[in-house]
Motif scaffolding. Sequence first.
Motif, PDB file in Angstrom:
ATOM      1  N   GLU A 174       1.481   1.970  10.363  1.00 11.71           N
ATOM      2  CA  GLU A 174       1.409   3.227   9.615  1.00 11.71           C
ATOM      3  C   GLU A 174       1.927   3.036   8.196  1.00 11.71           C
ATOM      4  OE1 GLU A 174       2.805   6.567  11.722  1.00 11.71           O
ATOM      5  OE2 GLU A 174       2.380   7.925  10.053  1.00 11.71           O
ATOM      6  N   VAL A 175       1.198   3.558   7.232  1.00 12.55           N
ATOM      7  CA  VAL A 175       1.703   3.540   5.855  1.00 12.55           C
ATOM      8  C   VAL A 175       2.744   4.650   5.734  1.00 12.55           C
ATOM      9  CG1 VAL A 175       1.113   3.983   3.434  1.00 12.55           C
ATOM     10  CG2 VAL A 175      -0.399   2.582   4.855  1.00 12.55           C
ATOM     11  N   GLU A 176       3.964   4.267   5.384  1.00 17.98           N
ATOM     12  CA  GLU A 176       5.027   5.274   5.249  1.00 17.98           C
ATOM     13  C   GLU A 176       5.069   5.836   3.840  1.00 17.98           C
ATOM     14  OE1 GLU A 176       8.596   3.438   6.699  1.00 17.98           O
ATOM     15  OE2 GLU A 176       7.936   3.689   8.790  1.00 17.98           O
ATOM     16  N   ALA A 177       4.714   5.015   2.869  1.00 20.33           N
ATOM     17  CA  ALA A 177       4.722   5.501   1.480  1.00 20.33           C
ATOM     18  C   ALA A 177       3.828   4.622   0.626  1.00 20.33           C
ATOM     19  CB  ALA A 177       6.143   5.472   0.928  1.00 20.33           C
ATOM     20  N   ILE A 178       3.355   5.230  -0.462  1.00 20.28           N
ATOM     21  CA  ILE A 178       2.590   4.469  -1.455  1.00 20.28           C
ATOM     22  C   ILE A 178       3.556   4.163  -2.594  1.00 20.28           C
ATOM     23  CG2 ILE A 178       0.632   4.584  -3.053  1.00 20.28           C
ATOM     24  CD1 ILE A 178      -0.508   6.767  -1.065  1.00 20.28           C
ATOM     25  N   GLU A 179       3.550   2.925  -3.039  1.00 22.99           N
ATOM     26  CA  GLU A 179       4.493   2.517  -4.086  1.00 22.99           C
ATOM     27  C   GLU A 179       3.830   2.629  -5.460  1.00 22.99           C
ATOM     28  OE1 GLU A 179       7.753   1.209  -3.609  1.00 22.99           O
ATOM     29  OE2 GLU A 179       7.486   1.963  -1.558  1.00 22.99           O
ATOM     30  N   VAL A 180       4.494   3.358  -6.357  1.00 23.68           N
ATOM     31  CA  VAL A 180       3.999   3.490  -7.738  1.00 23.68           C
ATOM     32  C   VAL A 180       5.160   3.218  -8.682  1.00 23.68           C
ATOM     33  CG1 VAL A 180       3.117   5.124  -9.464  1.00 23.68           C
ATOM     34  CG2 VAL A 180       2.189   5.157  -7.151  1.00 23.68           C
ATOM     35  N   HIS A 181       4.954   2.339  -9.654  1.00 22.44           N
ATOM     36  CA  HIS A 181       5.999   2.065 -10.647  1.00 22.44           C
ATOM     37  C   HIS A 181       5.395   2.124 -12.038  1.00 22.44           C
ATOM     38  CE1 HIS A 181       8.940   1.103  -7.625  1.00 22.44           C
ATOM     39  NE2 HIS A 181       8.019   0.390  -7.004  1.00 22.44           N
ATOM     40  N   ASP A 182       6.087   2.819 -12.924  1.00 21.83           N
ATOM     41  CA  ASP A 182       5.628   2.966 -14.317  1.00 21.83           C
ATOM     42  C   ASP A 182       4.166   3.409 -14.395  1.00 21.83           C
ATOM     43  OD1 ASP A 182       8.128   2.136 -15.152  1.00 21.83           O
ATOM     44  OD2 ASP A 182       7.521   0.007 -15.158  1.00 21.83           O
TER      45      ASP A 182
ATOM     46  N   ALA B  46      -0.389  -4.512  -3.723  1.00 17.46           N
ATOM     47  CA  ALA B  46      -1.797  -4.285  -4.080  1.00 17.46           C
ATOM     48  C   ALA B  46      -1.834  -3.688  -5.473  1.00 17.46           C
ATOM     49  CB  ALA B  46      -2.444  -3.314  -3.092  1.00 17.46           C
ATOM     50  N   ASP B  47      -2.880  -3.963  -6.221  1.00 17.16           N
ATOM     51  CA  ASP B  47      -2.969  -3.296  -7.517  1.00 17.16           C
ATOM     52  C   ASP B  47      -3.862  -2.061  -7.465  1.00 17.16           C
ATOM     53  OD1 ASP B  47      -4.996  -5.079  -7.186  1.00 17.16           O
ATOM     54  OD2 ASP B  47      -4.809  -6.048  -9.138  1.00 17.16           O
ATOM     55  N   ALA B  48      -4.398  -1.766  -6.278  1.00 18.93           N
ATOM     56  CA  ALA B  48      -5.081  -0.476  -6.089  1.00 18.93           C
ATOM     57  C   ALA B  48      -4.923  -0.049  -4.636  1.00 18.93           C
ATOM     58  CB  ALA B  48      -6.554  -0.585  -6.452  1.00 18.93           C
ATOM     59  N   VAL B  49      -4.807   1.265  -4.433  1.00 16.51           N
ATOM     60  CA  VAL B  49      -4.700   1.827  -3.084  1.00 16.51           C
ATOM     61  C   VAL B  49      -5.718   2.957  -2.971  1.00 16.51           C
ATOM     62  CG1 VAL B  49      -3.218   3.193  -1.537  1.00 16.51           C
ATOM     63  CG2 VAL B  49      -2.259   1.230  -2.760  1.00 16.51           C
ATOM     64  N   VAL B  50      -6.483   2.946  -1.865  1.00 16.10           N
ATOM     65  CA  VAL B  50      -7.425   4.041  -1.602  1.00 16.10           C
ATOM     66  C   VAL B  50      -6.886   4.843  -0.423  1.00 16.10           C
ATOM     67  CG1 VAL B  50      -9.774   4.680  -0.919  1.00 16.10           C
ATOM     68  CG2 VAL B  50      -9.406   2.662  -2.378  1.00 16.10           C
ATOM     69  N   VAL B  51      -6.660   6.135  -0.628  1.00 19.48           N
ATOM     70  CA  VAL B  51      -6.191   6.976   0.470  1.00 19.48           C
ATOM     71  C   VAL B  51      -7.418   7.611   1.130  1.00 19.48           C
ATOM     72  CG1 VAL B  51      -4.599   8.793   1.178  1.00 19.48           C
ATOM     73  CG2 VAL B  51      -4.100   7.438  -0.867  1.00 19.48           C
ATOM     74  N   ALA B  52      -7.698   7.150   2.345  1.00 21.13           N
ATOM     75  CA  ALA B  52      -8.827   7.680   3.127  1.00 21.13           C
ATOM     76  C   ALA B  52      -8.268   8.080   4.488  1.00 21.13           C
ATOM     77  CB  ALA B  52      -9.920   6.619   3.254  1.00 21.13           C
TER      78      ALA B  52
ATOM     79  N   ALA C  18      -4.732  11.654 -10.946  1.00 20.47           N
ATOM     80  CA  ALA C  18      -3.846  11.847 -12.092  1.00 20.47           C
ATOM     81  C   ALA C  18      -2.823  12.900 -11.705  1.00 20.47           C
ATOM     82  CB  ALA C  18      -4.646  12.319 -13.300  1.00 20.47           C
ATOM     83  N   SER C  19      -1.581  12.709 -12.137  1.00 20.64           N
ATOM     84  CA  SER C  19      -0.549  13.698 -11.875  1.00 20.64           C
ATOM     85  C   SER C  19      -0.050  14.219 -13.217  1.00 20.64           C
ATOM     86  CB  SER C  19       0.594  13.034 -11.102  1.00 20.64           C
ATOM     87  OG  SER C  19       1.649  13.930 -10.939  1.00 20.64           O
ATOM     88  N   ARG C  20       0.036  15.504 -13.364  1.00 24.62           N
ATOM     89  CA  ARG C  20       0.396  16.150 -14.638  1.00 24.62           C
ATOM     90  C   ARG C  20      -0.399  15.523 -15.785  1.00 24.62           C
ATOM     91  NH1 ARG C  20       4.937  15.074 -12.023  1.00 24.62           N
ATOM     92  NH2 ARG C  20       5.782  16.783 -10.835  1.00 24.62           N
ATOM     93  N   ASN C  21      -1.711  15.443 -15.552  1.00 23.60           N
ATOM     94  CA  ASN C  21      -2.655  14.917 -16.542  1.00 23.60           C
ATOM     95  C   ASN C  21      -2.474  13.443 -16.880  1.00 23.60           C
ATOM     96  OD1 ASN C  21      -4.190  17.167 -16.755  1.00 23.60           O
ATOM     97  ND2 ASN C  21      -2.817  18.104 -18.266  1.00 23.60           N
ATOM     98  N   ARG C  22      -1.593  12.761 -16.170  1.00 26.01           N
ATOM     99  CA  ARG C  22      -1.477  11.316 -16.419  1.00 26.01           C
ATOM    100  C   ARG C  22      -2.064  10.563 -15.238  1.00 26.01           C
ATOM    101  NH1 ARG C  22       4.181   9.171 -17.811  1.00 26.01           N
ATOM    102  NH2 ARG C  22       2.991   7.255 -17.729  1.00 26.01           N
ATOM    103  N   THR C  23      -3.022   9.698 -15.516  1.00 23.61           N
ATOM    104  CA  THR C  23      -3.642   8.922 -14.442  1.00 23.61           C
ATOM    105  C   THR C  23      -2.595   8.019 -13.799  1.00 23.61           C
ATOM    106  OG1 THR C  23      -5.737   8.938 -15.606  1.00 23.61           O
ATOM    107  CG2 THR C  23      -5.441   7.207 -13.970  1.00 23.61           C
ATOM    108  N   ILE C  24      -2.586   8.002 -12.465  1.00 25.37           N
ATOM    109  CA  ILE C  24      -1.746   7.016 -11.775  1.00 25.37           C
ATOM    110  C   ILE C  24      -2.665   5.820 -11.569  1.00 25.37           C
ATOM    111  CG2 ILE C  24      -0.303   6.547  -9.765  1.00 25.37           C
ATOM    112  CD1 ILE C  24      -0.145   9.610  -9.359  1.00 25.37           C
ATOM    113  N   ARG C  25      -2.493   4.811 -12.390  1.00 23.66           N
ATOM    114  CA  ARG C  25      -3.467   3.720 -12.373  1.00 23.66           C
ATOM    115  C   ARG C  25      -3.515   3.048 -11.003  1.00 23.66           C
ATOM    116  NH1 ARG C  25      -1.818  -0.172 -16.345  1.00 23.66           N
ATOM    117  NH2 ARG C  25       0.050   1.091 -16.533  1.00 23.66           N
TER     118      ARG C  25
END
Length: 449
Positions: free
Chosen positions: A247-255, A270-276, A396-403
């Motif tokens: 199970e994925v417990e969390a998605i990691e995002v930095h900067d 990973a440098d990209a994550v697809v939530v399906a 994107a969150s608050r108009n900023r893309t989460i790359r």
Amino acid sequence: MTSPVSSAVSSPSHVAPSHVVVIGAGIVGTATAYELALRGVSVTLVERREGAGLETSRANGGQLSACEVAPWAGPEVPGLILKWFGRADAPFRLRPKPDPEQWLWLMRFLRRCRASARAERVLPNLELALLTRARLDAYRENFAAEGRTLDMDHAQNGILRVFRERHGLEEAREGIGRMTQAGVEQRELSPAECVELEPALASSFQKDEIAGGIYCPSDGMGDAHLFSRELAAAAERLGVRFRASEEVEAIEVHDGKTTGVRLADELVAADAVVVAAGPMTARLLRPFGLRLPIYPVKGYSVTLPLEESEAAVPNVSITDESRKVVVSRLGNRLRAAGQAEIGGYDLTLEMPRARSVFQALTGLMPQMGALEPRAEYWCGLRPMSPDGSPIIGELASRNRTIRGLYVNSGHGTLGWTMGAGSAASLAELICGSAPQLDLTPFSHKRFSL
Ligand SMILES: Cc1cc2nc3c(=O)[nH]c(=O)nc-3n(C[C@H](O)[C@H](O)[C@H](O)COP(=O)(O)OP(=O)(O)OC[C@H]3O[C@@H](n4cnc5c(N)ncnc54)[C@H](O)[C@@H]3O)c2cc1C
């Protein structure tokens, strides 16, 4: 392989990710992993269940229904909810919860209950459905090139919508021109022509319970569970790492950049994550301040194993517009599905509701009543967006893309019909090819989050 991917060119500024994690191995996630692998991307597919296609994609209605892509939200729906309120066998049921997520979703859904809002979604959904048809053909060719068969009990015998009341037929008739214009042939059938096409409807015809029908010969049916399993295995043959029971417990995002996912005792980079993740998609994305309006709408199905000697089993897939039930023949099984309950994430199988699907089936085809001892009941949660279209694209969150953070979910009642097309389109976007489809209508930005 004969037709693996589209020949679209990559944009020079786009760097395709070196490793992608896809969360969820339902129809949508397995097809996304497979489409990415076809394009040479390294992929890990993570699924919390022990195999592919065991949640909503387990036992759906089986219809691949390009001709029926209109959203549920429409002008008649609020009245129907009120009419059926409190009835245990209501095809559409609201179970209010002390949950702001439910109320917010419901408000958005009710705002979409207008004829113009429904019409607005038909063409984008149809494009995804037609792309799905093309991708399923390509998958079959790919399997054949491997010396295999894509075993998903598929049959393209068309879908027949039957109407008990004339006014329902008259309203639906208006859609025929629009579909024909878009290149999908539909034709209206008299009651006698309905039973000529599908003799299993003889009893309803004799009781004068069919006012007419609309037939789409190019639509089909198939088993989404078998498909998910087959595609997960095919993806593995292309090098995808399939991690079931994790199970994925969390998605990691930095900067502002996605770096991977956290499992129970491991970080997968990973440098990209697809939530399906089907109905769990919105919950996985909440930590980023995103309130994606994807809410579970529970449905039920009944599957009847058939014996060779069985009489009067339908070969054409049927939608009974009055009883709100769909019927598909999947190889040596008959499946009926229906019910919509907006009542949270609870997956308890309530027998009165499950049996009401069986009763709707036997109302339409009384000869199926004899098969009741073999009935296998199931329920699942449709991942529904309020407007009846999926959400596909980079977030994107608050108009900023989460790359590198992508979503492919919210297909609601049409995940089987639109799943492979969504997967191909998202894979193209991730790889920087010019997508065959304009994904703007599917952006999460259409909802103010
Ligand atoms: C009764 C019923 C009838 C239907 N009939 C039809 C039909 O006839 N035609 C049609 O087109 N559509 C139909 N649908 C809709 C269709 O089945 C769904 O839209 C589709 O199955 C959704 O697929 P999915 O891959 O998005 O979700 P799912 O199949 O639910 O897949 C999501 C996966 O993500 C996994 N997951 C979730 N969270 C995590 C996590 N944190 N870590 C790892 N894995 C996770 C889950 O275990 C699951 O396997 C029907 C649905 C129902 C309920």
